[in-house]
Motif scaffolding. Structure first.
Motif, mmCIF file in Angstrom:
data_model
loop_
_atom_site.group_PDB
_atom_site.id
_atom_site.type_symbol
_atom_site.label_atom_id
_atom_site.label_comp_id
_atom_site.label_asym_id
_atom_site.label_seq_id
_atom_site.Cartn_x
_atom_site.Cartn_y
_atom_site.Cartn_z
ATOM 1 N N ARG A 42 0.662 -1.103 0.017
ATOM 2 C CA ARG A 42 -0.174 0.078 -0.025
ATOM 3 C C ARG A 42 0.723 1.340 -0.038
ATOM 4 N N ILE A 43 0.722 2.207 -0.947
ATOM 5 C CA ILE A 43 1.109 3.366 -0.784
ATOM 6 C C ILE A 43 0.504 4.388 0.199
ATOM 7 N N LEU A 44 1.384 4.842 0.979
ATOM 8 C CA LEU A 44 1.066 5.622 2.074
ATOM 9 C C LEU A 44 1.168 7.141 1.705
ATOM 10 N N SER A 45 2.227 7.724 1.002
ATOM 11 C CA SER A 45 2.457 8.954 0.445
ATOM 12 C C SER A 45 3.532 9.004 -0.682
ATOM 13 N N ILE A 46 3.206 10.147 -1.382
ATOM 14 C CA ILE A 46 4.094 10.496 -2.561
ATOM 15 C C ILE A 46 4.542 11.884 -2.297
ATOM 16 N N LYS A 47 5.786 12.334 -2.611
ATOM 17 C CA LYS A 47 6.049 13.690 -2.843
ATOM 18 C C LYS A 47 7.136 13.944 -3.670
ATOM 19 N N GLY A 48 7.458 14.831 -4.173
ATOM 20 C CA GLY A 48 8.808 14.989 -4.992
ATOM 21 C C GLY A 48 8.652 15.502 -6.550
ATOM 22 N N SER A 49 9.400 15.952 -7.079
ATOM 23 C CA SER A 49 9.369 16.280 -8.496
ATOM 24 C C SER A 49 10.142 15.276 -9.371
ATOM 25 N N GLY A 50 11.117 14.496 -8.929
ATOM 26 C CA GLY A 50 11.791 13.701 -9.782
ATOM 27 C C GLY A 50 13.222 14.163 -10.129
ATOM 28 N N THR A 51 13.462 15.294 -9.924
ATOM 29 C CA THR A 51 14.841 15.770 -9.910
ATOM 30 C C THR A 51 15.912 15.141 -8.780
ATOM 31 N N ALA A 52 17.126 15.190 -9.192
ATOM 32 C CA ALA A 52 18.214 14.778 -8.251
ATOM 33 C C ALA A 52 18.005 15.161 -6.868
ATOM 34 N N ILE A 53 18.008 16.585 -6.607
ATOM 35 C CA ILE A 53 17.651 17.168 -5.613
ATOM 36 C C ILE A 53 16.198 17.013 -4.823
#
Length: 192
Positions: A42-53
């Motif tokens: 189960r996915i609980l959360s997702i964040k971020g844009s996909g860049t290295a930083i």
């Protein structure tokens, strides 16, 4: 409540509403959506844009020691992706709720579900320019990157006890992007 306090409270409630999956059950980050629709985790959360930083970070719970499959989809038309090809940095933080300790962990990319990705489909853990600095784990000291006969990352030399978490980081590229592809996650347990 004064007017000044109502605005931040309304903004906070909006941010909490958008913190979960969309109405279609998918979680959106960067140029992609992610789904646990095939079960076993189960996915609980997702964040971020996909860049290295600012990698896309998926927090999840695994309930089995059998392989599970994360479904990934382009969230917008392929020609509008940020990179000329599909590419993003991914961090997977997974809690072991399987009841057994893990002594390794494998990730395998598949362009067609159930069929290992090969050299010719363009999908890989950055096969054209492999950079070991983009591959990491906080629980496993060693990894191997296999390009043939499947695109697979194998982590070992460590362990994850039941209820503990492990974090993994890597870079995914798709030189000939497709709208849907898969990441098979396979915890390894000691053989009896």
């Amino acid at each position: 409540m004064t007017r000044c306090l109502r605005i931040p409270a309304a903004l906070l409630s909006l941010s909490l509403i958008s913190a979960g999956p969309a109405d279609d059950g998918r979680w959106y980050a960067g140029d992609y959506s992610f789904s646990d629709e095939l079960g076993g985790f189960r996915i609980l959360s997702i964040k971020g844009s996909g860049t290295a930083i600012d990698p896309i970070e998926i927090s999840e719970e695994l309930y089995t020691v059998n392989p599970v499959t994360l479904v990934m989809r382009a969230a917008k038309p392929l020609e509008s992706l940020k990179f000329p090809e599909g590419a993003f940095h991914l961090r997977v933080v997974t809690r072991n709720k399987s009841g057994l300790g893990w002594i390794g962990f494998d990730f395998e990319l598949q362009e067609i579900r159930g069929k290992p990705s090969d050299f010719y489909d363009g999908l890989s853990f950055d096969q054209m320019n492999p950079n070991p600095d983009f591959i990491s784990s906080d629980r496993f000291a060693h990894f191997e990157n296999h390009f043939e006969s499947a695109d697979m990352l194998r982590f070992d030399d460590g362990h994850v006890d039941p209820m503990d978490r492990a974090a993994f980081g890597f870079f995914i590229t798709d030189l000939t992007p497709v709208p849907e592809f898969y990441l098979v996650e396979d915890p390894r347990v000691p053989s009896s």
